[in-house]
Design a protein around this motif. Structure first.
Motif, mmCIF file in Angstrom:
data_model
loop_
_atom_site.group_PDB
_atom_site.id
_atom_site.type_symbol
_atom_site.label_atom_id
_atom_site.label_comp_id
_atom_site.label_asym_id
_atom_site.label_seq_id
_atom_site.Cartn_x
_atom_site.Cartn_y
_atom_site.Cartn_z
ATOM 1 N N PHE A 146 0.831 -1.195 0.000
ATOM 2 C CA PHE A 146 0.000 0.000 0.000
ATOM 3 C C PHE A 146 0.875 1.259 0.000
ATOM 4 O O PHE A 146 2.009 1.239 0.481
ATOM 5 C CB PHE A 146 -0.896 0.034 1.246
ATOM 6 N N ILE A 147 0.298 2.333 -0.519
ATOM 7 C CA ILE A 147 0.875 3.664 -0.405
ATOM 8 C C ILE A 147 0.038 4.443 0.605
ATOM 9 O O ILE A 147 -1.185 4.550 0.466
ATOM 10 C CB ILE A 147 0.847 4.422 -1.751
ATOM 11 N N TYR A 148 0.692 4.971 1.632
ATOM 12 C CA TYR A 148 0.045 5.879 2.578
ATOM 13 C C TYR A 148 0.625 7.273 2.348
ATOM 14 O O TYR A 148 1.847 7.451 2.384
ATOM 15 C CB TYR A 148 0.325 5.455 4.024
ATOM 16 N N ASN A 149 -0.231 8.246 2.102
ATOM 17 C CA ASN A 149 0.233 9.607 1.879
ATOM 18 C C ASN A 149 -0.318 10.509 2.972
ATOM 19 O O ASN A 149 -1.537 10.678 3.107
ATOM 20 C CB ASN A 149 -0.238 10.117 0.514
ATOM 21 N N LEU A 150 0.578 11.078 3.783
ATOM 22 C CA LEU A 150 0.163 12.011 4.831
ATOM 23 C C LEU A 150 0.271 13.432 4.310
ATOM 24 O O LEU A 150 1.348 13.872 3.895
ATOM 25 C CB LEU A 150 1.032 11.850 6.082
ATOM 26 N N MET A 151 -0.844 14.137 4.313
ATOM 27 C CA MET A 151 -0.867 15.509 3.828
ATOM 28 C C MET A 151 -1.611 16.399 4.826
ATOM 29 O O MET A 151 -2.268 15.913 5.747
ATOM 30 C CB MET A 151 -1.535 15.578 2.455
ATOM 31 N N SER A 152 -1.504 17.699 4.627
ATOM 32 C CA SER A 152 -2.144 18.646 5.527
ATOM 33 C C SER A 152 -3.449 19.157 4.943
ATOM 34 O O SER A 152 -3.692 19.063 3.729
ATOM 35 C CB SER A 152 -1.211 19.830 5.779
ATOM 36 N N ASP A 153 -4.286 19.730 5.808
ATOM 37 C CA ASP A 153 -5.520 20.336 5.319
ATOM 38 C C ASP A 153 -5.224 21.531 4.419
ATOM 39 O O ASP A 153 -5.976 21.817 3.480
ATOM 40 C CB ASP A 153 -6.450 20.719 6.464
ATOM 41 N N GLY A 154 -4.108 22.232 4.655
ATOM 42 C CA GLY A 154 -3.740 23.334 3.788
ATOM 43 C C GLY A 154 -3.503 22.897 2.352
ATOM 44 O O GLY A 154 -3.759 23.655 1.407
ATOM 45 N N GLU A 155 -3.036 21.662 2.183
ATOM 46 C CA GLU A 155 -2.789 21.147 0.833
ATOM 47 C C GLU A 155 -4.074 20.888 0.057
ATOM 48 O O GLU A 155 -4.043 20.699 -1.159
ATOM 49 C CB GLU A 155 -1.957 19.864 0.909
ATOM 50 N N LEU A 156 -5.199 20.885 0.750
ATOM 51 C CA LEU A 156 -6.477 20.722 0.061
ATOM 52 C C LEU A 156 -6.833 21.969 -0.746
ATOM 53 O O LEU A 156 -7.763 21.950 -1.554
ATOM 54 C CB LEU A 156 -7.593 20.414 1.067
#
Length: 282
Positions: A146-156
């Motif tokens: 699997f690929i897990y990608n952690l991103m921020s709400d700002g990146e939305l």
């Protein structure tokens, strides 16, 4: 999945999350600065990732069969370093080198420097697109990883994020799990006041994703959400929106008005560690 059966899983995850917070604060104290607010807030997500969900070999960071954990938010590097230190991917003594010349722990994450750092995150909004490419590549290799990608709400607020979200659904990337740290903070203020992405879960659903939204500081809720995401049988990418509290675990820092780059005075580093120690799980 990686085997961490040395102690009860619930106690273990609570302890792991505390250890990640503790290590992040200690690294912040080395340089007297750092994105410790984010590290404290996302520690529970990282604990569940590395000590419940991810399949990896600490002694072999580039093992082909591993799940890939992508840190789209490069300035969260201090948080990921703390998790990699706790997981044994990095040796404990390197904690004291954080941000120093020739350290493998630069203040913004770089894949070429740090074992376990899969991508170089910096300019925000790129991680999910990279994750789509990796997930496609794994599909073509017939890999079960699997690929897990952690991103921020700002990146939305980045258009590239939604291009990636659309392509992930189009290609039916059921091996891609996007983790959104929704702490409602970015450099200029609350992210929902800068360029609101709400309802974030509804938007991902509209793009064809399987979506859950949970309290990102509730270990039990996170474990359930991670398990559902991994085991969901639909041909869709999966997203978990994790609502987190900046500076979680250190109440006097939680109360600061500005927490994107929290200001910690010289004498407060020891105080923060002391306060965190008072809440250490038994």
């Amino acid at each position: 999945m990686t085997d961490f059966t040395d102690i009860d899983v619930n106690l273990s995850l609570a302890q792991r999350a505390w250890n990640i917070r503790h290590k992040a604060l200690r690294m912040g104290a080395v340089q007297k600065q750092g994105y410790v607010g984010q590290a404290l807030g996302v520690a529970d997500v990282l604990a569940v990732s590395y000590f419940h969900a991810l399949n990896y070999r600490p002694e072999e960071p580039e093992w082909e069969g591993r799940d890939r954990f992508l840190l789209s938010i490069g300035h969260y590097a201090i948080a990921l370093y703390a998790a990699l230190l706790e997981a044994g991917v990095l040796p404990e003594y390197e904690l004291e080198t954080y941000g120093t010349d020739d350290s493998r722990l630069p203040m913004s994450g770089m894949a070429s420097y740090t074992p376990g750092m899969e991508i170089t995150g910096g300019s925000l909004g790129h991680g999910l697109g990279i994750g789509v490419g990796m997930a496609l590549g794994l599909k073509r290799k017939n890999s079960s990883s699997f690929i897990y990608n952690l991103m921020s709400d700002g990146e939305l607020g980045e258009g590239s994020t939604w291009e990636a979200a659309m392509s992930a659904a189009h290609h039916k990337l059921d091996n891609l799990i996007c983790l959104v740290d929704f702490n409602d903070q970015q450099a200029d203020g609350p992210s929902t006041q800068m360029l609101s992405s709400e309802p974030a879960d509804g938007k991902f659903e509209a793009f064809g994703w399987y979506v859950q939204r949970v309290d990102g500081n509730d270990l039990g809720a996170l474990v359930e959400a991670f398990d559902k995401a991994r085991n969901f049988d639909g041909p869709q990418p999966r997203a978990i929106i994790c609502d987190t509290k900046m500076c979680k675990g250190v109440p006097f820092l939680e109360e600061r008005e500005i927490t994107h780059f929290v200001r910690v005075d010289e004498d407060e580093w020891d105080l923060a560690l002391k306060v965190l120690e008072e809440g250490k799980p038994s």
